[in-house]
Design a protein around this motif. Structure first.
Motif, PDB file in Angstrom:
ATOM      1  N   TRP A  31       0.994  -1.295   0.277  1.00  0.00           N
ATOM      2  CA  TRP A  31      -0.112  -0.027  -0.039  1.00  0.00           C
ATOM      3  C   TRP A  31       0.902   1.166  -0.076  1.00  0.00           C
ATOM      4  O   TRP A  31       0.329   2.277  -0.383  1.00  0.00           O
ATOM      5  N   GLY A  32       2.285   1.182   0.482  1.00  0.00           N
ATOM      6  CA  GLY A  32       2.909   2.340   0.487  1.00  0.00           C
ATOM      7  C   GLY A  32       3.725   2.485   1.799  1.00  0.00           C
ATOM      8  O   GLY A  32       3.992   1.578   2.467  1.00  0.00           O
ATOM      9  N   PRO A  33       4.728   3.358   1.678  1.00  0.00           N
ATOM     10  CA  PRO A  33       5.536   3.449   2.730  1.00  0.00           C
ATOM     11  C   PRO A  33       5.040   3.661   4.247  1.00  0.00           C
ATOM     12  O   PRO A  33       4.064   4.082   4.511  1.00  0.00           O
ATOM     13  N   GLY A  34       5.376   2.582   5.153  1.00  0.00           N
ATOM     14  CA  GLY A  34       5.134   2.565   6.666  1.00  0.00           C
ATOM     15  C   GLY A  34       3.901   1.779   6.556  1.00  0.00           C
ATOM     16  O   GLY A  34       3.502   1.174   7.852  1.00  0.00           O
ATOM     17  N   ALA A  35       3.407   1.300   5.611  1.00  0.00           N
ATOM     18  CA  ALA A  35       2.315   0.215   5.499  1.00  0.00           C
ATOM     19  C   ALA A  35       2.711  -1.366   5.666  1.00  0.00           C
ATOM     20  O   ALA A  35       3.578  -1.631   5.019  1.00  0.00           O
ATOM     21  N   PRO A  36       1.931  -2.091   6.620  1.00  0.00           N
ATOM     22  CA  PRO A  36       2.337  -3.524   6.462  1.00  0.00           C
ATOM     23  C   PRO A  36       2.219  -3.844   4.906  1.00  0.00           C
ATOM     24  O   PRO A  36       1.332  -3.651   4.281  1.00  0.00           O
ATOM     25  N   LYS A  37       3.075  -4.882   4.731  1.00  0.00           N
ATOM     26  CA  LYS A  37       3.146  -5.676   3.479  1.00  0.00           C
ATOM     27  C   LYS A  37       1.948  -6.811   3.457  1.00  0.00           C
ATOM     28  O   LYS A  37       1.523  -7.294   4.429  1.00  0.00           O
ATOM     29  N   ASP A  38       1.779  -7.370   2.237  1.00  0.00           N
ATOM     30  CA  ASP A  38       1.221  -8.367   1.861  1.00  0.00           C
ATOM     31  C   ASP A  38      -0.448  -8.404   2.480  1.00  0.00           C
ATOM     32  O   ASP A  38      -1.088  -9.470   2.948  1.00  0.00           O
ATOM     33  N   ASP A  39      -1.035  -7.172   2.774  1.00  0.00           N
ATOM     34  CA  ASP A  39      -2.295  -7.038   3.035  1.00  0.00           C
ATOM     35  C   ASP A  39      -2.762  -7.627   4.412  1.00  0.00           C
ATOM     36  O   ASP A  39      -3.627  -8.122   4.749  1.00  0.00           O
ATOM     37  N   ASP A  40      -1.765  -7.330   5.419  1.00  0.00           N
ATOM     38  CA  ASP A  40      -1.701  -7.822   6.842  1.00  0.00           C
ATOM     39  C   ASP A  40      -2.897  -7.180   7.360  1.00  0.00           C
ATOM     40  O   ASP A  40      -3.236  -7.646   8.124  1.00  0.00           O
ATOM     41  N   MET A  41      -3.229  -5.974   6.836  1.00  0.00           N
ATOM     42  CA  MET A  41      -4.410  -5.204   7.529  1.00  0.00           C
ATOM     43  C   MET A  41      -5.734  -5.836   7.079  1.00  0.00           C
ATOM     44  O   MET A  41      -6.832  -5.466   7.736  1.00  0.00           O
ATOM     45  N   GLU A 213      -4.287   4.898   8.884  1.00  0.00           N
ATOM     46  CA  GLU A 213      -2.950   5.559   9.003  1.00  0.00           C
ATOM     47  C   GLU A 213      -1.915   4.858   9.603  1.00  0.00           C
ATOM     48  O   GLU A 213      -1.745   5.163  10.685  1.00  0.00           O
ATOM     49  N   PRO A 214      -1.555   3.806   8.859  1.00  0.00           N
ATOM     50  CA  PRO A 214      -0.545   2.795   9.370  1.00  0.00           C
ATOM     51  C   PRO A 214       0.734   3.312   9.897  1.00  0.00           C
ATOM     52  O   PRO A 214       1.236   4.285   9.095  1.00  0.00           O
ATOM     53  N   GLY A 215       1.553   3.124  10.707  1.00  0.00           N
ATOM     54  CA  GLY A 215       2.785   3.466  11.110  1.00  0.00           C
ATOM     55  C   GLY A 215       3.091   3.164  12.584  1.00  0.00           C
ATOM     56  O   GLY A 215       2.523   2.379  13.146  1.00  0.00           O
ATOM     57  N   TYR A 216       4.431   3.175  12.548  1.00  0.00           N
ATOM     58  CA  TYR A 216       5.006   2.772  13.898  1.00  0.00           C
ATOM     59  C   TYR A 216       5.709   4.294  14.776  1.00  0.00           C
ATOM     60  O   TYR A 216       6.018   5.106  14.022  1.00  0.00           O
ATOM     61  N   ASP A 217       5.991   4.230  15.824  1.00  0.00           N
ATOM     62  CA  ASP A 217       6.524   5.438  16.511  1.00  0.00           C
ATOM     63  C   ASP A 217       8.014   5.268  16.848  1.00  0.00           C
ATOM     64  O   ASP A 217       8.533   6.199  17.382  1.00  0.00           O
ATOM     65  N   THR A 218       8.637   4.273  16.132  1.00  0.00           N
ATOM     66  CA  THR A 218      10.070   4.093  16.384  1.00  0.00           C
ATOM     67  C   THR A 218      10.623   4.168  14.933  1.00  0.00           C
ATOM     68  O   THR A 218      10.251   3.326  13.947  1.00  0.00           O
ATOM     69  N   ASP A 220      13.311   2.983  13.840  1.00  0.00           N
ATOM     70  CA  ASP A 220      14.033   1.611  13.378  1.00  0.00           C
ATOM     71  C   ASP A 220      13.070   0.512  12.839  1.00  0.00           C
ATOM     72  O   ASP A 220      13.368  -0.276  12.268  1.00  0.00           O
ATOM     73  N   ASP A 221      11.846   0.884  12.798  1.00  0.00           N
ATOM     74  CA  ASP A 221      10.869   0.201  12.540  1.00  0.00           C
ATOM     75  C   ASP A 221      10.282   0.371  11.143  1.00  0.00           C
ATOM     76  O   ASP A 221       9.598  -0.616  10.417  1.00  0.00           O
ATOM     77  N   TYR A 222      10.983   1.122  10.407  1.00  0.00           N
ATOM     78  CA  TYR A 222      10.759   1.452   9.181  1.00  0.00           C
ATOM     79  C   TYR A 222      11.865   1.201   7.904  1.00  0.00           C
ATOM     80  O   TYR A 222      12.927   1.520   8.348  1.00  0.00           O
ATOM     81  N   VAL A 223      11.283   0.594   6.997  1.00  0.00           N
ATOM     82  CA  VAL A 223      12.293   0.248   5.939  1.00  0.00           C
ATOM     83  C   VAL A 223      11.431   0.685   4.726  1.00  0.00           C
ATOM     84  O   VAL A 223      10.375  -0.266   4.513  1.00  0.00           O
ATOM     85  N   SER A 224      12.108   1.810   4.117  1.00  0.00           N
ATOM     86  CA  SER A 224      11.423   2.428   2.869  1.00  0.00           C
ATOM     87  C   SER A 224      12.318   2.040   1.923  1.00  0.00           C
ATOM     88  O   SER A 224      13.409   2.430   1.764  1.00  0.00           O
ATOM     89  N   GLU A 225      11.550   1.678   0.686  1.00  0.00           N
ATOM     90  CA  GLU A 225      12.403   1.680  -0.590  1.00  0.00           C
ATOM     91  C   GLU A 225      12.407   2.908  -1.346  1.00  0.00           C
ATOM     92  O   GLU A 225      13.060   3.200  -2.448  1.00  0.00           O
ATOM     93  N   ASP A 230      11.602   9.647   4.925  1.00  0.00           N
ATOM     94  CA  ASP A 230      12.697   9.645   6.122  1.00  0.00           C
ATOM     95  C   ASP A 230      12.192   8.902   7.522  1.00  0.00           C
ATOM     96  O   ASP A 230      11.096   9.255   7.868  1.00  0.00           O
ATOM     97  N   PRO A 231      12.868   8.082   7.829  1.00  0.00           N
ATOM     98  CA  PRO A 231      12.225   7.259   8.814  1.00  0.00           C
ATOM     99  C   PRO A 231      11.818   7.976  10.308  1.00  0.00           C
ATOM    100  O   PRO A 231      10.957   7.741  10.840  1.00  0.00           O
ATOM    101  N   ASP A 232      12.728   8.976  10.431  1.00  0.00           N
ATOM    102  CA  ASP A 232      12.617  10.046  11.607  1.00  0.00           C
ATOM    103  C   ASP A 232      11.213  10.613  11.483  1.00  0.00           C
ATOM    104  O   ASP A 232      10.395  10.563  12.399  1.00  0.00           O
ATOM    105  N   LEU A 233      11.083  11.071  10.292  1.00  0.00           N
ATOM    106  CA  LEU A 233       9.967  11.761   9.843  1.00  0.00           C
ATOM    107  C   LEU A 233       8.486  10.919   9.995  1.00  0.00           C
ATOM    108  O   LEU A 233       7.488  10.968  10.649  1.00  0.00           O
TER     109      LEU A 233
END
Length: 248
Positions: A31-41, A213-218, A220-225, A230-233
Motif C-alpha cells: 500500500w505504500g511507505p510505512g504500511a504493512p506488506k501483503d495485506d496484513d491489514m 493511517e498505519p505506522g510506528y513511533d520508532t 528503526d521499525d521503518y524500511v522504505s524503498e 525519512d524514518p525519523d519523520l
C-alpha cells in the motif's frame, strides 16, 4: 491535468521501474511507505474467485500479486510506457491480465457492475478530477463491491524532515510541482485533506468502511524503498493513508 500525469509517467517509467524494481520483477501487495506488506491489514477481504480492477496499475506489481492468488485482474493506467512494463511483468510471471490504457476518470470501455474489487496503491494523487475517478470506480463495481486505495498522507509532505515544523498550511491545496531535467517532464501531485477525500467518496455513493493511517513511533521499525521518505519523520507523521469503501 491528465496530460500532466501521462507525460510524467511516460517519461519517468523506465527510471521508476529500475529504481524500485532493480531491473527484476518483484511483485507484492504494497500500500505504500510505512504500511504493512501483503495485506496484513486485511483490507482486500476474501479474494477467492473475485474479479478486480487496479486503477493506476503502473508496472502491475500489485495486480500480479493478487492474480497469483486466483483473482481475475484488469489493470488500467494512463501511461503507455508503464503498461509496457506491466505486460512484460505479467508475461514473466505467467499471469493472464487484461491491461487497458485509459484515464481512471473515464473508462467507457469498462462495462457497468463488472468487478467485485477496485484497488489502487499510491496513484490517485496524480489524478486531478478525483470525483470523476470515484464515480467511475463506483460504476464499474458490482453492488456491494469494494474500493480500497492508498495515497500519500496530506500531512507528510508539508512537514520539514529536519525540523519537523510545518513548511506550509494544511489548508493550502495548491498542487505540488517538481520539474525533472533528467526526464524533461513535470510531476504534478494533488494533496487533498482527509475530509475532502471522504466527502468525495460519500458524494459518489460509497459507504466508508475505514480510513487507516498505519505506522510506528520508532524510526528503526521503518524500511522504505522510497528515497524521499525519512524514518525519523515517518515515526512522527504517517506517510501513507489508506481508504476502504463499499458500493451500497
Amino acid at each position: 491535468m491528465e496530460d500532466d500525469a501521462r507525460s510524467w509517467w511516460n517519461a519517468w517509467a523506465e527510471q521508476f521501474q529500475e529504481a524500485y524494481g532493480g531491473g527484476a520483477i518483484e511483485v507484492g501487495i504494497d500500500w505504500g511507505p510505512g504500511a504493512p506488506k501483503d495485506d496484513d491489514m486485511g483490507l482486500l477481504g476474501d479474494l477467492e474467485g473475485k474479479k478486480a480492477i487496479e486503477l493506476g496499475c503502473g508496472g502491475a506489481q500489485f495486480g500480479i500479486a493478487i492474480a497469483e492468488r486466483g483473482v481475475d485482474v484488469t489493470g488500467v493506467d494512463i501511461s503507455a510506457a508503464q503498461l509496457s512494463y506491466a505486460r512484460k511483468h505479467a508475461d514473466e510471471r505467467g499471469q493472464d491480465i487484461t491491461f487497458v490504457e485509459s484515464s481512471v476518470t473515464d473508462m467507457p470501455m469498462i462495462s457497468d457492475e463488472t468487478y467485485d474489487l477496485a484497488f489502487s496503491a499510491f496513484a490517485f494523487q496524480w489524478v486531478k478530477d478525483l470525483q470523476a475517478c470515484f464515480e467511475e470506480a463506483y460504476r464499474v463495481l458490482k453492488p456491494g463491491g469494494k474500493l480500497v486505495f492508498s495515497v500519500d498522507h496530506p500531512f507528510y509532505k508539508i512537514v520539514d524532515p529536519e525540523t519537523h515544523a510545518f513548511k506550509q498550511s494544511y489548508f493550502d491545496d495548491e498542487p505540488r510541482r517538481q520539474y525533472s531535467e533528467t526526464v524533461d517532464a513535470e510531476m504534478v501531485i494533488y494533496r487533498r485533506k482527509i475530509g475532502e477525500t471522504v466527502n468525495l467518496l460519500l458524494e459518489a455513493g460509497f459507504h466508508i468502511e475505514g480510513v487507516h493511517e498505519p505506522g510506528y513511533d520508532t524510526p528503526d521499525d521503518y524500511v522504505s524503498e522510497f528515497g524521499s521518505f525519512d524514518p525519523d519523520l515517518m515515526a512522527t507523521v504517517p506517510p501513507t493513508v489508506i481508504y476502504s469503501a463499499r458500493k451500497r
